[in-house]
Write a protein that holds these residues in place. Structure first.
Motif, PDB file in Angstrom:
ATOM      1  N   ARG A  89       0.811  -1.223   0.000  1.00  0.00           N
ATOM      2  CA  ARG A  89       0.000   0.000   0.000  1.00  0.00           C
ATOM      3  C   ARG A  89       0.842   1.270   0.000  1.00  0.00           C
ATOM      4  O   ARG A  89       0.486   2.279  -0.585  1.00  0.00           O
ATOM      5  N   ARG A  90       1.987   1.217   0.673  1.00  0.00           N
ATOM      6  CA  ARG A  90       2.797   2.422   0.856  1.00  0.00           C
ATOM      7  C   ARG A  90       3.307   2.986  -0.469  1.00  0.00           C
ATOM      8  O   ARG A  90       3.686   2.246  -1.361  1.00  0.00           O
ATOM      9  N   LYS A  91       3.262   4.292  -0.591  1.00  0.00           N
ATOM     10  CA  LYS A  91       3.883   4.939  -1.750  1.00  0.00           C
ATOM     11  C   LYS A  91       4.374   6.309  -1.318  1.00  0.00           C
ATOM     12  O   LYS A  91       3.917   6.852  -0.306  1.00  0.00           O
ATOM     13  N   SER A  92       5.292   6.853  -2.082  1.00  0.00           N
ATOM     14  CA  SER A  92       5.805   8.182  -1.752  1.00  0.00           C
ATOM     15  C   SER A  92       4.726   9.229  -2.006  1.00  0.00           C
ATOM     16  O   SER A  92       4.121   9.252  -3.078  1.00  0.00           O
ATOM     17  N   VAL A  93       4.509  10.066  -1.027  1.00  0.00           N
ATOM     18  CA  VAL A  93       3.539  11.162  -1.134  1.00  0.00           C
ATOM     19  C   VAL A  93       4.278  12.470  -0.911  1.00  0.00           C
ATOM     20  O   VAL A  93       4.963  12.632   0.109  1.00  0.00           O
ATOM     21  N   ARG A  94       4.163  13.373  -1.882  1.00  0.00           N
ATOM     22  CA  ARG A  94       4.930  14.625  -1.816  1.00  0.00           C
ATOM     23  C   ARG A  94       4.053  15.867  -1.729  1.00  0.00           C
ATOM     24  O   ARG A  94       4.563  16.970  -1.664  1.00  0.00           O
ATOM     25  N   LYS A  95       2.708  15.638  -1.771  1.00  0.00           N
ATOM     26  CA  LYS A  95       1.788  16.782  -1.616  1.00  0.00           C
ATOM     27  C   LYS A  95       0.866  16.466  -0.445  1.00  0.00           C
ATOM     28  O   LYS A  95       0.340  15.346  -0.365  1.00  0.00           O
ATOM     29  N   PHE A  96       0.637  17.469   0.391  1.00  0.00           N
ATOM     30  CA  PHE A  96      -0.074  17.202   1.640  1.00  0.00           C
ATOM     31  C   PHE A  96      -1.276  18.113   1.827  1.00  0.00           C
ATOM     32  O   PHE A  96      -1.253  19.286   1.406  1.00  0.00           O
ATOM     33  N   LEU A  97      -2.326  17.549   2.467  1.00  0.00           N
ATOM     34  CA  LEU A  97      -3.490  18.353   2.838  1.00  0.00           C
ATOM     35  C   LEU A  97      -3.100  19.291   3.967  1.00  0.00           C
ATOM     36  O   LEU A  97      -2.189  18.985   4.752  1.00  0.00           O
ATOM     37  N   LYS A 109      25.167  13.425  10.908  1.00  0.00           N
ATOM     38  CA  LYS A 109      24.868  13.785   9.526  1.00  0.00           C
ATOM     39  C   LYS A 109      23.363  13.690   9.320  1.00  0.00           C
ATOM     40  O   LYS A 109      22.731  12.725   9.775  1.00  0.00           O
ATOM     41  N   LEU A 110      22.806  14.670   8.635  1.00  0.00           N
ATOM     42  CA  LEU A 110      21.380  14.602   8.336  1.00  0.00           C
ATOM     43  C   LEU A 110      21.196  13.668   7.129  1.00  0.00           C
ATOM     44  O   LEU A 110      21.652  13.979   6.023  1.00  0.00           O
ATOM     45  N   GLU A 111      20.602  12.513   7.359  1.00  0.00           N
ATOM     46  CA  GLU A 111      20.478  11.518   6.294  1.00  0.00           C
ATOM     47  C   GLU A 111      19.247  11.744   5.430  1.00  0.00           C
ATOM     48  O   GLU A 111      19.266  11.487   4.232  1.00  0.00           O
ATOM     49  N   ALA A 112      18.166  12.150   6.055  1.00  0.00           N
ATOM     50  CA  ALA A 112      16.911  12.312   5.303  1.00  0.00           C
ATOM     51  C   ALA A 112      15.961  13.202   6.079  1.00  0.00           C
ATOM     52  O   ALA A 112      16.103  13.380   7.293  1.00  0.00           O
ATOM     53  N   ILE A 113      15.030  13.764   5.338  1.00  0.00           N
ATOM     54  CA  ILE A 113      13.903  14.464   5.970  1.00  0.00           C
ATOM     55  C   ILE A 113      12.645  13.747   5.500  1.00  0.00           C
ATOM     56  O   ILE A 113      12.462  13.522   4.298  1.00  0.00           O
ATOM     57  N   LEU A 114      11.800  13.357   6.443  1.00  0.00           N
ATOM     58  CA  LEU A 114      10.550  12.675   6.098  1.00  0.00           C
ATOM     59  C   LEU A 114       9.398  13.647   6.353  1.00  0.00           C
ATOM     60  O   LEU A 114       9.026  13.874   7.507  1.00  0.00           O
ATOM     61  N   PRO A 115       8.868  14.273   5.288  1.00  0.00           N
ATOM     62  CA  PRO A 115       7.679  15.113   5.468  1.00  0.00           C
ATOM     63  C   PRO A 115       6.484  14.198   5.744  1.00  0.00           C
ATOM     64  O   PRO A 115       6.300  13.194   5.061  1.00  0.00           O
ATOM     65  N   ILE A 116       5.698  14.552   6.755  1.00  0.00           N
ATOM     66  CA  ILE A 116       4.595  13.682   7.177  1.00  0.00           C
ATOM     67  C   ILE A 116       3.278  14.452   7.107  1.00  0.00           C
ATOM     68  O   ILE A 116       3.213  15.609   7.535  1.00  0.00           O
ATOM     69  N   GLY A 117       2.241  13.792   6.618  1.00  0.00           N
ATOM     70  CA  GLY A 117       0.921  14.409   6.607  1.00  0.00           C
ATOM     71  C   GLY A 117      -0.095  13.475   5.981  1.00  0.00           C
ATOM     72  O   GLY A 117       0.139  12.271   5.865  1.00  0.00           O
ATOM     73  N   LYS A 118      -1.223  14.069   5.592  1.00  0.00           N
ATOM     74  CA  LYS A 118      -2.262  13.306   4.878  1.00  0.00           C
ATOM     75  C   LYS A 118      -2.146  13.648   3.399  1.00  0.00           C
ATOM     76  O   LYS A 118      -1.994  14.814   3.032  1.00  0.00           O
ATOM     77  N   SER A 119      -2.300  12.635   2.587  1.00  0.00           N
ATOM     78  CA  SER A 119      -2.002  12.791   1.163  1.00  0.00           C
ATOM     79  C   SER A 119      -2.974  13.709   0.411  1.00  0.00           C
ATOM     80  O   SER A 119      -4.191  13.615   0.561  1.00  0.00           O
TER      81      SER A 119
END
Ligand SMILES: Cc1cc2nc3c(=O)[nH]c(=O)nc-3n(C[C@H](O)[C@H](O)[C@H](O)COP(=O)(O)O)c2cc1C
Length: 206
Positions: free
Chosen positions: A15-23, A162-172
């Motif tokens: 089910r998981r997929k990359s989401v780059r736009k958030f509500l 070291k900053l490895e990643a940023i995970l933006p979190i929200g509702k798609s």
């Protein structure tokens, strides 16, 4: 024994997929903490658990992080060329990273550079987190800034981390389809390179 397609981990991964736009709607802090609790269960070199997280919710800090990341992206996009440039453009990717402000929460993932197998360990933890976000009804993706020092400094994190990643979190709010995935028989050989996985052998237990 045939692998069950109702297996929970499999279902979350599917089910998981990359989401780059958030509500523009808030997310439950508890759901994020619970997901990071799952990440903390990941294996790591010598059990050093080299991951550290900074949860960014303050709009001013998000703006600062965005500015820092975009400075690195501008420098990167000026020098990138060839196939990779085409791939980036074909996906509509550019130096602009609006999700760093539009996502309700950013999870900055930092890595203790002095720990053994630090990078491998941190990325396993990120993998655990991605599945847990999915389980907890949150959408996300892994953004890897072109220059990691700029955002690290914007977050006042020490140089050893070291900053490895940023995970933006929200509702798609992202209607993109999930990208295609190779199946196990396309990426797996038996006993030696080139020996195809026969359909009858997919059941490894036999
Ligand atoms: C190590 C790693 C780095 C990534 N870096 C970025 C990134 O900087 N920007 C971005 O938009 N996506 C990034 N991604 C997301 C991938 O583009 C995405 O996972 C891939 O296209 C497959 O899509 P899916 O996640 O929906 O299955 C990264 C993924 C991984 C695993």
């Amino acid at each position: 024994m045939t692998l069950s397609k109702t297996n929970i981990v499999h279902e979350l991964a599917r089910r998981r997929k990359s989401v780059r736009k958030f509500l523009d709607s808030p997310v439950e802090f508890e759901a994020i903490l619970s997901s990071l609790e799952t990440a903390c269960q990941a294996p790591s070199g010598a059990n050093r658990q080299p991951w550290r997280f900074i949860l960014v919710k303050d709009p001013d800090v998000k703006r600062r992080v965005r500015r820092a990341c975009e400075q690195g992206e501008r420098e990167f996009y000026e020098q990138v060329s060839g196939e990779f440039r085409e791939w980036l453009l074909s996906r509509g990717l550019s130096w602009e990273k609006p999700f760093l402000e539009s996502a309700p929460i950013l999870v900055a993932v930092l890595m203790d550079q002095n720990a053994p197998y630090a990078r491998e360990s941190v990325w396993i933890a990120i993998g655990f987190a991605l599945l847990a976000f999915e389980e907890n009804g949150l959408n996300s993706f892994t953004y890897t800034p072109s220059n990691t020092d700029y955002p690290r400094k914007a977050l006042n994190a020490p140089e050893d981390y070291k900053l490895e990643a940023i995970l933006p979190i929200g509702k798609s709010a992202d209607d993109r389809m999930k990208e295609g995935k190779l199946r196990v028989h396309e990426v797996t050989f038996i006993d030696r390179w080139g020996n195809s996985l026969d359909a009858s052998m997919e059941d490894i237990g036999n």
